[in-house]
Motif scaffolding. Sequence first.
Motif, PDB file in Angstrom:
ATOM      1  N   ARG A   1       0.807  -1.228   0.000  1.00 57.74           N
ATOM      2  CA  ARG A   1       0.000   0.000   0.000  1.00 57.74           C
ATOM      3  C   ARG A   1       0.833   1.267   0.000  1.00 57.74           C
ATOM      4  NH1 ARG A   1      -4.098  -2.621   3.888  1.00 57.74           N
ATOM      5  NH2 ARG A   1      -5.298  -3.828   2.385  1.00 57.74           N
TER       6      ARG A   1
ATOM      7  N   ASN B   1       0.158 -10.593   7.226  1.00 58.96           N
ATOM      8  CA  ASN B   1      -0.224 -11.285   5.990  1.00 58.96           C
ATOM      9  C   ASN B   1       0.478 -10.689   4.772  1.00 58.96           C
ATOM     10  OD1 ASN B   1      -1.815  -9.100   6.758  1.00 58.96           O
ATOM     11  ND2 ASN B   1      -3.572  -9.702   5.536  1.00 58.96           N
ATOM     12  N   HIS B   2       0.682  -9.364   4.768  1.00 57.51           N
ATOM     13  CA  HIS B   2       1.372  -8.764   3.621  1.00 57.51           C
ATOM     14  C   HIS B   2       2.857  -9.128   3.604  1.00 57.51           C
ATOM     15  CE1 HIS B   2      -1.952  -6.268   2.102  1.00 57.51           C
ATOM     16  NE2 HIS B   2      -2.358  -6.321   3.363  1.00 57.51           N
TER      17      HIS B   2
ATOM     18  N   ARG C   1      -1.942  -1.729  -8.135  1.00 60.52           N
ATOM     19  CA  ARG C   1      -3.178  -1.113  -7.643  1.00 60.52           C
ATOM     20  C   ARG C   1      -2.898   0.173  -6.878  1.00 60.52           C
ATOM     21  NH1 ARG C   1      -8.382  -1.679  -5.906  1.00 60.52           N
ATOM     22  NH2 ARG C   1      -8.789  -1.945  -3.677  1.00 60.52           N
ATOM     23  N   TYR C   2      -1.785   0.223  -6.169  1.00 58.29           N
ATOM     24  CA  TYR C   2      -1.470   1.417  -5.376  1.00 58.29           C
ATOM     25  C   TYR C   2      -0.441   2.312  -6.057  1.00 58.29           C
ATOM     26  CZ  TYR C   2      -4.394  -0.055  -1.579  1.00 58.29           C
ATOM     27  OH  TYR C   2      -5.495  -0.376  -0.821  1.00 58.29           O
TER      28      TYR C   2
ATOM     29  N   ARG D   1     -14.521  -7.696  -6.157  1.00 53.46           N
ATOM     30  CA  ARG D   1     -14.341  -6.240  -6.099  1.00 53.46           C
ATOM     31  C   ARG D   1     -13.945  -5.650  -7.454  1.00 53.46           C
ATOM     32  NH1 ARG D   1     -10.440  -5.087  -2.408  1.00 53.46           N
ATOM     33  NH2 ARG D   1     -10.153  -7.264  -1.796  1.00 53.46           N
TER      34      ARG D   1
ATOM     35  N   GLU E   1     -16.145  -9.455   3.315  1.00 59.67           N
ATOM     36  CA  GLU E   1     -15.298 -10.587   3.715  1.00 59.67           C
ATOM     37  C   GLU E   1     -15.670 -10.926   5.150  1.00 59.67           C
ATOM     38  OE1 GLU E   1     -11.373  -8.967   3.065  1.00 59.67           O
ATOM     39  OE2 GLU E   1     -11.455  -9.314   0.909  1.00 59.67           O
TER      40      GLU E   1
HETATM   41  O1  LIG Z   1      -8.447  -2.554  -0.680  1.00 59.83           O
HETATM   42  P1  LIG Z   1      -7.189  -3.287  -0.921  1.00 59.83           P
HETATM   43  O2  LIG Z   1      -5.968  -2.554  -0.572  1.00 59.83           O
HETATM   44  O3  LIG Z   1      -7.106  -3.955  -2.232  1.00 59.83           O
HETATM   45  O4  LIG Z   1      -7.120  -4.465   0.093  1.00 59.83           O
HETATM   46  C1  LIG Z   1      -8.216  -5.167   0.501  1.00 59.83           C
HETATM   47  C2  LIG Z   1      -7.722  -6.487   0.928  1.00 59.83           C
HETATM   48  O5  LIG Z   1      -6.785  -6.322   1.947  1.00 59.83           O
HETATM   49  C3  LIG Z   1      -7.135  -7.097   3.047  1.00 59.83           C
HETATM   50  O6  LIG Z   1      -7.876  -6.301   3.945  1.00 59.83           O
HETATM   51  C4  LIG Z   1      -5.911  -7.630   3.699  1.00 59.83           C
HETATM   52  O7  LIG Z   1      -5.060  -6.583   4.052  1.00 59.83           O
HETATM   53  P2  LIG Z   1      -4.885  -6.067   5.568  1.00 59.83           P
HETATM   54  O8  LIG Z   1      -4.057  -7.086   6.263  1.00 59.83           O
HETATM   55  O9  LIG Z   1      -4.165  -4.779   5.490  1.00 59.83           O
HETATM   56  O10 LIG Z   1      -6.257  -5.936   6.135  1.00 59.83           O
HETATM   57  C5  LIG Z   1      -8.067  -8.137   2.494  1.00 59.83           C
HETATM   58  O11 LIG Z   1      -8.897  -8.707   3.449  1.00 59.83           O
HETATM   59  C6  LIG Z   1      -8.795  -7.356   1.473  1.00 59.83           C
HETATM   60  O12 LIG Z   1      -9.340  -8.144   0.483  1.00 59.83           O
END
Ligand SMILES: O=P(O)(O)OC[C@H]1O[C@](O)(COP(=O)(O)O)[C@@H](O)[C@@H]1O
Length: 654
Positions: free
Chosen positions: A213, A236-237, A261-262, A498, A509
Motif C-alpha cells: 500500500r 499477511n502482507h 493497484r497502489y 471487487r 469478507e
Molecule cells: O483494498 P485493498 O488494498 O485492495 O485491500 C483489501 C484487501 O486487503 C485485506 O484487507 C488484507 O489486508 P490487511 O491485512 O491490510 O487488512 C483483504 O482482506 C482485502 O481483500
Amino acid sequence: MARNFERGYIILNTKYLDLLAQKYDSEEKVANEIINLKAILNLPKGTEHFVSDLHGEYQAFQHVLRNGSGRVKEKITDLFSDELSEKEINEFATMVYYPEEKIKLMKNAFDNKSDLNQWYTRTIERMIKLVSYASSKYTRSKLRKALPEQFVYIIEELLYKTDDFINKESYYTKIVQQINSLGQADKLITGLAYTTQRLVVDHLHVVGDIYDRGPDPDKIMDTLINYHSVDIQWGNHDVLWIGAFSGSKVCLANIIRICARYNNLEIIEDVYGINLRPLLNLAEKYYEDNPAFRPKVSADDNTPPHEIEQITKIHQAIAMIQFKLESSIIKRRPYFNMSERLLLDKVDYEQSEIVIGDEKHLLEHTCFTTIDRDRPDLLLEEEERVLDKLLFSIRHSEKLSRHMNFLMKKGSLYLKYNGNLLIHGCIPLDEQGNMEKMKIENRTYAGRELLDIFEHYLRHAFAHPEESDDLATDMVWYLWTGEYSSLFGKREMTTFERYFIKDKETHRERKNPYYYLRENEETCRKILNEFDLNPDHGHIINGHTPIKEIEGENPIKANGKMVVIDGGFSKAYQSKTGIAGYTLLYNSYGMQLVAHKHFNSKEEVLRDGTDVLSVKRLVDEELERKKVMETNVGEKLLEEVYILNRLLEYRYMN
Ligand SMILES: O=P(O)(O)OC[C@H]1O[C@](O)(COP(=O)(O)O)[C@@H](O)[C@@H]1O
Ligand SMILES: [Mn+2]
C-alpha cells in the motif's frame, strides 16, 4: 553442555566449564561478571515499543521512532518545564528528532557568532542533561554502547564530572568552546540526539505488515536492520513477500498486483530491480484501458496518463495470472477448503455472468482475453514465460534477499515476550470460542500447534526456493488468504468480486468469530493459557484490523487483556480510523497506549515545532516497578549467573 530444564536446573559438564574458564580466567573476573549481571537484574525493565501495520509509511514510522511515541518530549518536559516555555520545549524536542535539519535551521536564525556560540553551549548542556536522565535506568556500560563512538570520552567527562572543586559551569563552557573551535559541535549534538532516541526505547516490536500500500517498505526494512533491538511478527502482507521470494508464483503475482493497484510499481522495478518489461509486453498485447484496474492515486499524484494506462494494463495482466494460479492451488489442495473460490470455473463467459451462492451477478469491467473457456485456469505459454522471468528476477534481487533474510531472522508468526502474546492477525476460533481445527495431510492441528505448523511450512518454503508448488510453498499463500490462517482471519478474500461485480454485498469478507469474541475477557484468558502464558498478567497485542476510533471503537478490549494497535499508519485507512496510528509503550510502570494524530511531514514538524499530538491511555499500571529480573532478558541473565556460580565453585573454590 547438558541441560535439564525439566527439573528446573541445568546440569553443566566440566568440558563446558573448562571452555568458559578460558574467557573468565580468574576468580575476580567471574565475580565481577556475577556482580555486574546481578546489578542489571535489579534495574527497572527497559521500555518496549510496539508498532504495527506500517504499510510502507516510512516517514510516519520514522517520526514515532524518533519521538519514542512521545517519550522524548515527556523526558524534556520533566527536566525543563520550569525553565523553558512550551514553544522552547517543542523546539528542543524537534532538535532531538531531526538534529541535522534543525541545526541547519538554527544556524541560519542567528546573525552573530557569539549568540550562536551561546546557543551551542546551552544546547549541548541540555542534551547532556537529557542523555543523563534518559539513561538513568541503564548501566554505564549500556549507555557507553549507545553513545556516538567518536565522542564517548568527552561525553562521559561531561556526564560524570561532579567534583565540587571544579566550577562546573566554566568547566562546561571550556570543553564546549573547544568542541566548537574544532568544528565538532554539530556532530556532537547530532550524536547526542540519536543517543536519546535510542535510550528512550530499549526494544521495538513490529506486530506485522511492513509491506504493501504505502510507498517505502524498503526504507522501513533498512531502518529496522540498523535498529539496536527489534523483533517482528509477520503480517499477511509480509508473508506474501516472503512467499514470492520463496518461489511462490501466486504470491509473486499478488505483490505485483497490489503494487500496481497502489501505483507503487517503482518498489518492484527501481527499488528491488525486478524487470517488468516482459510483463508489460504481455499486458500491452492483451489488455486495454479498464476503469476497474486503474491505480489508486493520491490528489497530488502526477503520473502521466500514458503511464497510468500502462499500469492499468499490467494490473489486469497480473490479476488474471493470479486468479488462474489460485484456481490450480485450490484444486490440488482440497483440505484448504476453498472450492467456493473457484470463480473462474463458475463464470458464464457467453453471458458475462456468475453465480455465487444462489445469486446470479452480472460481470462488469471484465478482461478475460487470455482465458480458455474450457480450462479457465490454464496459463498461456506467454504467461508462464513471464512468470518464470519474474521469479528469476526476484530470486536475484540482492536487496530483496537482504530484506527477506532479515524478516526471517527477526520474525515469527507469534511471539511470547515478557508474558504477553504478540500476534498480527488472530487465533482462529469457532463460534463457541474453541480453537478452530485444520486438517493438513493426515493430522489435525488447532491453536498454538496450528500456528507452529504454519511457521514450520513457511520456513521450509523459504529454505527451498527451488520448489514452486510443493505443500510448504502453497501454505504460504494459504497464510495470506486461507480461512484458518492466523494472519488473515476472514472466510474469504473477495478480490475477484471487487474488480468485476457491482453489488457491494459480494465484496464483504466475513471475519472469523475471533474478532468479536476477543472483546470477551474469558476468550483472551483461554488464548493466553493455550500459549502457556499467565492470564492474570499477560496481554494479547494484536494488529491487522484498523480500529475505527471515529465510530467509538475502543482499542483496549476484554478488560485490558487485549490491545489492538492497528490505528492506520496506512494513509488509505485514515479516513476510516480517524487517527494516524496507535503505538504501545510498556515500561517498568506499566503499559500505555498512544494514539497519534495525523502526521503530514517532517518539514511541517521542523517548521512549526509542533509535534503530532499523542494522547495516552493507560492499559495497566504495575503495583511495583517491574525489574529486568522479571523479563525474558532477565531469565537469560539469571541462567548466566547460575552458570557463572557453578564455574566459580568448580574452578576456584576447591
Ligand atoms: O483494498 P485493498 O488494498 O485492495 O485491500 C483489501 C484487501 O486487503 C485485506 O484487507 C488484507 O489486508 P490487511 O491485512 O491490510 O487488512 C483483504 O482482506 C482485502 O481483500
Ligand atoms: Mn494485516
